[in-house]
Design an enzyme around this catalytic site. Structure first.
Site, short mmCIF file in Angstrom:
data_model
loop_
_atom_site.label_atom_id
_atom_site.label_comp_id
_atom_site.label_asym_id
_atom_site.label_seq_id
_atom_site.Cartn_x
_atom_site.Cartn_y
_atom_site.Cartn_z
N LYS A 77 28.47 20.77 31.30
CA LYS A 77 28.24 19.22 31.08
C LYS A 77 26.91 19.09 30.02
O LYS A 77 25.85 19.81 30.52
CB LYS A 77 27.90 18.58 32.44
CG LYS A 77 27.93 16.99 32.45
CD LYS A 77 27.95 16.43 33.63
CE LYS A 77 27.86 14.90 33.40
NZ LYS A 77 27.88 14.31 34.74
N SER A 84 31.25 10.82 35.94
CA SER A 84 30.90 11.14 34.40
C SER A 84 31.17 12.56 33.95
O SER A 84 31.12 12.58 32.58
CB SER A 84 29.27 10.81 34.17
OG SER A 84 28.60 11.94 35.10
N SER A 98 30.28 11.84 40.28
CA SER A 98 30.52 12.29 38.85
C SER A 98 30.90 13.65 38.70
O SER A 98 31.58 14.11 37.75
CB SER A 98 29.19 12.20 38.09
OG SER A 98 28.71 10.86 37.60
#
Lengths: 483, 470
Positions: free
Chosen positions: B80, B155, B179
């Site tokens: 990420k 996210s 997330s």
């Protein structure tokens, strides 16, 4: 003009002496280093970097708070103090808000108790440098100082004059050095002050509006800034004006304070607990252990020196100003004799410290050990050298690092106490100073002093003045009886 | 050989060990897949092809010398883009950091590099992790591989979509309020958020420091166990990481759940949850019972406060954490922040302001403690707690983008876990209208082994074999 009473509260910032910074492993010894050479992701506030608290710094502040008779909060924590300034890379300063390490202490200053509101730990900021680069005015940021551990001491408004503020600050400085938590080096901005000051007419019970003066970096400026500010406030009140509660800055170059911001525009720091650091928890036993490990503090030491060594206040003050000097004195005294504490104090203060001061040295950096001075004083006591020579030998000890006995031998400085050593010099002086001899014979007793002085000077001070005097009398009367 | 990208972590590691194929071949297969498929999905903000090949070469050398360092050696993974990587651009999905090349690496990336893992790229996310759909990325929209008109969740939408579409063997995300778990649920993959303090946060760009935790996204529960073990552990650079031994999570993986007590809080199946999701989850409960688990009804009344608490504490911390992007050192003005980031900065600044702090931040912090205690006492009665991960199926791109409150409610079942700091995993448990549903299994602090076991036993007995058609 009415008379006014002054009320002062101080915030003293002291940089701590730790190997690394407050929240990272960078060296905290940044003074004089190339800008931005002592930085890392943590003290640059780079995204993702996290603080790790310096345990030594926490211990130092705890010890300091204990020395200031504070209560130690068993549950303490760090908080984020949010404000914007270019030298603050994270946009917040890690500080302490409602649970400082120490609270509610006091410190005695010349017989008066000054209340200590709190002692807490925080990180220092970077430094802005306004420069001219290629003809362009720019502001540069040096982050070397960013994250250096900083202790803040806040007093109650118990201080009543600029002089007292200065004395108090000096005492804080002295304690910081006694505890070895800080060098509190004034030249390196190791200690900084903010002062809150208000005045009120004598008799008034309500305190006047206070003004905060920021960014003062020396004892002298603290006193000057406060004196200026009090003068300014008196002038305003006397001319019928009102004191605005505000923050003012001390401008060194002009010796004035100038307005920076008023209460209406003062920032809201939006403190909240620092989530990146777990709370600080102190056990009672830990606090006790730290308390017991505190060295003798200046007040106790002064008292003991006065009582135990029967020394004058002036000497006590000088000997105990720096705990290293006090330690040096006591070590020397233990090698000498307690009865001679005054003589030793006199030598340390008037001779040793004077030389150290002149040469801009510190006691721990000099080539003279307590044993060396005591050897010198012992030779002096035995009459092998006189006072004047002893002073010369001390200077030579500094220069050579040699022991006094060796200097006396090698440089032939032993006192001339035997008649045969002085016979020829005395004869020479009598021959050359017939007028004085005549005066003496005519009853002018003082002339003998002059003649002895001449002998001392001829022998570069080595002559034993008593031997010399006896000899002079003997020679003169001998001549007389022989004529 | 061309289908190597389909392998699970376990299978890929075995293939490398038996020298059935090389890390270079595996990496090539994954990179080719990314080239072919990612233009449709938009998982990656950056594909690190040359770095991947260099790391694969190094891994192959180690493997040839029988020096396999861990399960992760030679395996391609995606990271990420909120985790900093030295010399590799890290944007956090924000324009503010569009030119940021970090001078240091996160502990988690250092650990992966140390095991000769292979980074294939940095994945898309909501700006600074703020969002539940990845639509808040300043760069691109990521699509749900199951339905390209739907969001992948967020996210960590890029990381989850990448695993669903076989664009990496596993990926690393970060979870502040769901997330990792919520996008894993929406993309039909496994997402694990461990206990707060289990994985070092050093180098994870902070959104809300007291809630952020790095997690793993994998193709199955077994892979999650393997990956978690290799990136966990104490880190002296993260004061909240805990000096606690990392167990061999693989050892917890058993086929049945005999004697396991699963708590089912009624609040997890309340009216806010989509009826079809509810049915799928209830079916999963029955299946869990069939393999030996005992279901115990629970009530966690404080859960209804969780969203309110979360949306005070999180933005408060956000408002401070975003302050460093002040336009002075990262080259971009604060106007470059997206609307959601600005919204949270303003909410947090307000909640912390003098005069409001006690009513908002402080009150929220107190209720947070109560939520934590409520979990604590629940875990005295049960081993794990189960329920849905997301109250809804993947929603359409744009559907909730203009309604922040609706978007915030997407986190309703995941945020309590972050507030309590406990571990939780989301595993796929079926499809509704061709879209995946995720089952969330929550454990007590440090009980990752138990939730992994529950997840593993479930998927062994009721395998989720569907794949998105791409």
């Amino acid at each position: 003009m009415r008379t006014y009473l002054t009320t002062i509260g101080l915030e003293v910032h002291v940089q701590l002496k730790t190997a690394s910074k407050m929240f990272c492993t960078n060296s905290a010894e940044y003074f004089g280093a190339q800008p931005n050479s002592h930085v890392c992701p943590v003290c640059l506030g780079l995204p993702g970097a996290l603080p790790v608290a310096n345990e030594k710094a926490i211990e130092s502040v705890t010890r300091f708070a204990l020395a200031l008779n504070c209560r130690i909060n068993k549950q303490s924590k760090f908080d984020r103090k949010n404000y914007f300034y270019p030298d603050l890379p994270k946009g917040y300063q890690i500080s302490q808000f409602d649970l400082p390490i120490g609270e509610q202490g006091w410190l005695e200053l010349d017989g008066k108790k000054i209340g200590i509101t709190r002692v807490h730990l925080e990180e220092d900021t970077g430094k802005l440098i306004h420069a001219n680069v290629n003809g362009e005015k720019v502001s540069l940021i040096d982050f070397n100082r960013s994250g250096v551990p900083l202790m803040e001491i806040v007093t109650e408004p118990d201080i009543e004059s600029p002089e007292e503020a200065r004395s108090f600050s000096k005492l804080i400085h002295q304690i910081a050095r006694y505890l070895e938590v800080s060098n509190a080096d004034m030249e390196k901005a190791g200690m900084r002050f903010d002062a809150n000051v208000s005045i009120r007419p004598r008799g008034a019970t309500k305190l006047g509006n206070k003004v905060e003066i920021k960014n003062i970096n020396s004892f002298r400026f603290l006193e000057k800034a406060l004196a200026y500010e009090i003068g300014r406030q008196v002038e305003i009140l006397e001319s019928g004006g009102k004191i605005i509660q505000e923050t003012r800055g001390w401008v060194e170059s002009k010796n004035v304070t100038v307005s920076q911001r008023t209460k209406e525009t003062s920032p809201d720091y939006r403190y909240f607990p620092e989530p990146d650091l777990p709370p600080l928890v102190f056990e009672q036993a830990q606090i006790e252990a730290l308390k017991n490990s505190l060295p003798e503090l200046p007040a106790e030491k002064s008292k003991r020196f006065e009582e135990e060594y029967s020394l004058d206040k002036k000497y006590v003050r000088i000997l105990t100003e720096d705990s290293n000097v006090a330690q040096w004195y006591e070590k020397a005294l233990s090698l000498y004799s307690k009865e001679k504490s005054k003589i030793l104090a006199n030598w340390v203060v008037e001779e040793l410290l004077r030389i150290i001061h002149d040469k801009n040295l510190i006691i721990n950096g000099v080539p003279i050990e307590p044993a060396g001075l005591i050897e010198l004083l012992t030779i002096l006591d035995k009459g092998e050298i006189n006072q004047t020579t002893a002073r010369r030998v001390l200077v030579r000890m500094f220069e050579t690092g040699n022991l006094p006995s060796r200097i006396v031998n090698e440089e032939n400085l032993a006192q001339l106490s035997k008649s045969e050593d002085l016979e020829s010099v005395v004869e020479e002086i009598i021959r050359e100073n017939q007028k004085a001899v005549k005066d003496f014979k005519n009853g002018k007793e003082a002339s003998i002093g002059f003649l002895v002085g001449q002998i001392m000077s001829k022998t570069k001070g080595q002559a034993n003045p008593k031997t010399a005097e006896t000899l002079v009398r003997k020679k003169i009367y001998g001549n007389q009886s022989g004529s | 050989m061309n289908d190597l990208f389909k392998l699970t972590l376990k299978q890929a590691a075995e293939g490398l060990k038996t020298k059935e194929f090389s890390s270079k071949e595996l990496t090539t297969s994954v990179l080719d897949r990314i080239k072919k498929i990612d233009p449709k999905i938009g998982s990656f903000l950056l594909v690190t092809e040359s770095i991947a090949f260099k790391q694969a070469e190094k891994a192959d050398k180690l493997i040839s010398e029988n020096q396999i360092l861990s399960y992760l050696t030679g395996i391609p993974f995606a990271l990420k883009d909120i985790i900093v990587t030295k010399d590799i651009k890290t944007t956090a999905g924000s324009k503010i950091l569009s030119d940021f090349i970090p001078p240091y690496s996160a502990t988690v990336y250092e650990k992966l590099e140390g095991q000769s893992a292979v980074l294939v790229g940095k994945t898309n996310l909501d700006e600074f992790g703020m969002g539940a759909s990845t639509e808040n990325s300043a760069y691109q929209v990521t699509k749900n591989p199951w339905d390209l008109s739907c969001v992948p969740g967020g996210s960590s939408g890029g990381s989850a979509a990448a695993i669903a579409a076989d664009l990496a063997i596993y990926s690393i995300g970060a979870d502040t309020g769901g997330s990792v778990r919520q996008p894993s649920s929406l993309c039909g993959v496994v997402g694990l958020k461990p206990t707060y303090g289990r994985i070092s946060r050093y180098g994870l760009i902070a959104m809300a420091s007291s809630l952020d935790q790095i997690g793993v996204i994998t193709k199955n529960a077994e892979d999650a166990a393997l990956a978690l073990k290799e990136i966990s552990g104490y880190d002296s650079r993260d004061s909240n990481s805990v000096e606690k031994e990392v167990p061999d999570y693989e050892k917890f993986l058993k086929d049945d759940l005999k004697g396991l007590k699963i708590g089912v809080p009624k609040e997890f199946l309340s009216e806010g949850v989509d009826i079809k999701v509810k049915e799928t989850i209830k079916r999963a409960f029955t299946q869990l019972e069939k393999i030996g688990a005992k279901l115990i009804d629970l009530s966690l009344p404080r859960l209804k406060e969780a969203i309110a608490v979360y949306y005070l504490i999180m933005p408060s911390e956000v408002s401070a954490n975003m302050a460093r992007f002040d336009g002075i050192r990262f080259g971009k003005e604060r106007g470059e922040f997206g609307p959601e980031v600005k919204r949270r900065i303003m909410l947090g600044t307000y909640a912390l302001s003098s005069g409001y702090y006690d009513a908002y931040y402080l009150k929220a912090a107190k209720v947070r403690t109560l939520i934590r205690e409520e979990f604590k006492s629940a875990f005295e009665k049960v081993d794990v707690i189960a329920g849905p991960t997301s109250p809804v199926l993947p929603f359409k791109i744009g559907e909730r983008a203009d309604d922040p409150l609706q978007m915030y409610l997407a986190d309703i079942l995941t945020v309590p876990v972050n507030l309590a700091g406990v571990p939780a995993i989301s595993i796929p448990c079926g499809l509704v209208d061709g879209l995946p549903v995720g089952l969330q299994i929550i454990g007590d602090h440090w009980q990752e082994g138990k939730i992994l076991n529950t997840a593993f036993a479930y998927e062994k007995n009721y395998p989720f074999n569907d794949k998105p058609k791409l």
